[in-house]
Enzyme design. Sequence first.
Site, PDB file in Angstrom:
ATOM      1  N   GLU A  19       0.985  -0.807  -0.099  1.00  0.00           N
ATOM      2  CA  GLU A  19       0.306   0.600   0.052  1.00  0.00           C
ATOM      3  C   GLU A  19       1.142   1.032   0.092  1.00  0.00           C
ATOM      4  O   GLU A  19       2.214   0.688   0.518  1.00  0.00           O
ATOM      5  CB  GLU A  19      -0.736  -0.057   1.084  1.00  0.00           C
ATOM      6  CG  GLU A  19      -2.082  -0.116   0.551  1.00  0.00           C
ATOM      7  CD  GLU A  19      -3.064   0.782   0.487  1.00  0.00           C
ATOM      8  OE1 GLU A  19      -2.660   1.699  -0.574  1.00  0.00           O
ATOM      9  OE2 GLU A  19      -4.402   0.714   0.369  1.00  0.00           O
ATOM     10  N   ASP A  20       0.287   2.465  -0.438  1.00  0.00           N
ATOM     11  CA  ASP A  20       0.986   3.577  -0.711  1.00  0.00           C
ATOM     12  C   ASP A  20       0.977   3.838   0.921  1.00  0.00           C
ATOM     13  O   ASP A  20       1.231   5.064   1.334  1.00  0.00           O
ATOM     14  CB  ASP A  20       0.404   4.720  -1.251  1.00  0.00           C
ATOM     15  CG  ASP A  20      -0.848   4.618  -1.157  1.00  0.00           C
ATOM     16  OD1 ASP A  20      -1.783   3.431  -0.779  1.00  0.00           O
ATOM     17  OD2 ASP A  20      -2.240   5.178  -1.705  1.00  0.00           O
ATOM     18  N   ASP A  23      -4.402   5.311   6.289  1.00  0.00           N
ATOM     19  CA  ASP A  23      -4.808   6.446   7.779  1.00  0.00           C
ATOM     20  C   ASP A  23      -5.566   5.970   7.787  1.00  0.00           C
ATOM     21  O   ASP A  23      -5.575   5.886   9.000  1.00  0.00           O
ATOM     22  CB  ASP A  23      -5.535   6.910   5.628  1.00  0.00           C
ATOM     23  CG  ASP A  23      -5.794   8.807   6.101  1.00  0.00           C
ATOM     24  OD1 ASP A  23      -5.852   9.156   7.323  1.00  0.00           O
ATOM     25  OD2 ASP A  23      -6.770   9.385   5.234  1.00  0.00           O
ATOM     26  N   PHE A  52      -2.801  16.198   4.375  1.00  0.00           N
ATOM     27  CA  PHE A  52      -2.548  15.386   2.787  1.00  0.00           C
ATOM     28  C   PHE A  52      -1.865  15.572   2.211  1.00  0.00           C
ATOM     29  O   PHE A  52      -1.162  16.806   1.418  1.00  0.00           O
ATOM     30  CB  PHE A  52      -4.018  15.861   1.824  1.00  0.00           C
ATOM     31  CG  PHE A  52      -4.360  15.787   1.163  1.00  0.00           C
ATOM     32  CD1 PHE A  52      -4.979  14.350   1.540  1.00  0.00           C
ATOM     33  CD2 PHE A  52      -4.590  15.797   0.060  1.00  0.00           C
ATOM     34  CE1 PHE A  52      -5.829  13.361  -0.153  1.00  0.00           C
ATOM     35  CE2 PHE A  52      -4.381  15.363  -0.972  1.00  0.00           C
ATOM     36  CZ  PHE A  52      -5.630  14.185  -1.488  1.00  0.00           C
ATOM     37  N   ARG A 105       0.022  12.049  -9.295  1.00  0.00           N
ATOM     38  CA  ARG A 105       0.094  10.984  -8.900  1.00  0.00           C
ATOM     39  C   ARG A 105       1.982  10.574  -9.439  1.00  0.00           C
ATOM     40  O   ARG A 105       2.835  10.646  -8.827  1.00  0.00           O
ATOM     41  CB  ARG A 105       0.062   9.532  -9.489  1.00  0.00           C
ATOM     42  CG  ARG A 105      -1.642   9.388  -8.867  1.00  0.00           C
ATOM     43  CD  ARG A 105      -1.561   8.493  -9.493  1.00  0.00           C
ATOM     44  NE  ARG A 105      -3.691   7.967  -9.286  1.00  0.00           N
ATOM     45  CZ  ARG A 105      -4.620   8.304  -8.093  1.00  0.00           C
ATOM     46  NH1 ARG A 105      -3.288   7.966  -6.439  1.00  0.00           N
ATOM     47  NH2 ARG A 105      -5.587   7.681  -8.516  1.00  0.00           N
TER      48      ARG A 105
HETATM   49  P1  IMP Z   1      -8.066   4.296   4.872  1.00  0.00           P
HETATM   50  O1  IMP Z   1      -8.996   3.585   3.696  1.00  0.00           O
HETATM   51  O2  IMP Z   1      -8.836   5.725   5.027  1.00  0.00           O
HETATM   52  O3  IMP Z   1      -6.944   3.896   5.305  1.00  0.00           O
HETATM   53  O4  IMP Z   1      -7.263   5.001   3.186  1.00  0.00           O
HETATM   54  C1  IMP Z   1      -6.030   4.516   2.371  1.00  0.00           C
HETATM   55  C2  IMP Z   1      -5.641   5.316   0.466  1.00  0.00           C
HETATM   56  O5  IMP Z   1      -6.923   6.470   1.066  1.00  0.00           O
HETATM   57  C3  IMP Z   1      -5.370   5.013   1.074  1.00  0.00           C
HETATM   58  O6  IMP Z   1      -4.151   3.487  -0.047  1.00  0.00           O
HETATM   59  C4  IMP Z   1      -5.148   6.183  -0.270  1.00  0.00           C
HETATM   60  O7  IMP Z   1      -5.015   5.868  -1.341  1.00  0.00           O
HETATM   61  C5  IMP Z   1      -5.481   7.243   0.080  1.00  0.00           C
HETATM   62  N1  IMP Z   1      -5.439   7.979   1.610  1.00  0.00           N
HETATM   63  C6  IMP Z   1      -5.243   8.512   2.304  1.00  0.00           C
HETATM   64  N2  IMP Z   1      -4.605   9.547   2.825  1.00  0.00           N
HETATM   65  C7  IMP Z   1      -3.694  10.006   1.674  1.00  0.00           C
HETATM   66  C8  IMP Z   1      -3.334  11.183   1.743  1.00  0.00           C
HETATM   67  O8  IMP Z   1      -2.834  12.135   2.703  1.00  0.00           O
HETATM   68  N3  IMP Z   1      -3.363  11.821  -0.105  1.00  0.00           N
HETATM   69  C9  IMP Z   1      -3.730  11.044  -1.055  1.00  0.00           C
HETATM   70  N4  IMP Z   1      -4.739  10.113  -0.717  1.00  0.00           N
HETATM   71  C10 IMP Z   1      -4.723   9.115   0.622  1.00  0.00           C
HETATM   72 MG    MG Z   2      -3.979   3.235  -1.808  1.00  0.00          MG
END
Ligand code: IMP
Ligand code: MG
Length: 180
Positions: free
Chosen positions: A99-100, A103, A153, A166
């Site tokens: 994963e990138d 969050d 962000f 990206r």
């Molecule tokens: P989560 O489900 O809230 O943990 O979010 C995960 C996904 O949200 C990541 O795989 C990202 O694609 C996107 N995401 C979360 N934070 C950011 C950010 O700061 N910038 C851009 N995309 C984000």
């Molecule tokens: Mg992602």
Amino acid sequence: MITEADINILFNPETIQKEIKELGKKLNQEYGNEILYLICVLKGSVMFLVDLSKHLKMPLRMEFIRLSSYGSDFTSSGRVNAVDISLPDLNGKNVLIIEDIIDTGHTAKFLIDFIKHNFKTKSLKFCSLLDKKIKREVEIDPDYYGFEIDDKFLVGYGLDYDGYYRNLPYIGYVETKEAE
Ligand code: IMP
Ligand code: MG
């Protein structure tokens, strides 16, 4: 809309690559010469997968799935959409999710639960380049991560704002009202 002038560099390309090399070393130690299935969560993780995989020495397969969770521009919706989650037979395999960023953790939990529900893997671990621990809503910790970050962000190196940025070679944060 934002422009590149609104983006403050947080991790430059050299810092990112150095950390990825270290992660690669750890993964080589963990898996040795065992076959590994990398599951890349598109689209954000594609840069990370490409650079990380070049350091890996075990025989590996790459699988790509597409999930989306972001509702509005800067906030995670908490709901995960499985846009395309077709996977090969992962029974008895070592599986590492790439994963990138983690969050809220909803995306990670969704995917881990999905794989556990459908397969009896030999191992299932999670590797994220970035960890926004402070935003976590579900109890989940990546087995491997590159950088822990504050509640900002981020864009670049795979991460997008409204589909853009990206391609930036660095990771930066955007200063906006909504992001605070
Ligand atoms: P989560 O489900 O809230 O943990 O979010 C995960 C996904 O949200 C990541 O795989 C990202 O694609 C996107 N995401 C979360 N934070 C950011 C950010 O700061 N910038 C851009 N995309 C984000
Ligand atoms: Mg992602």
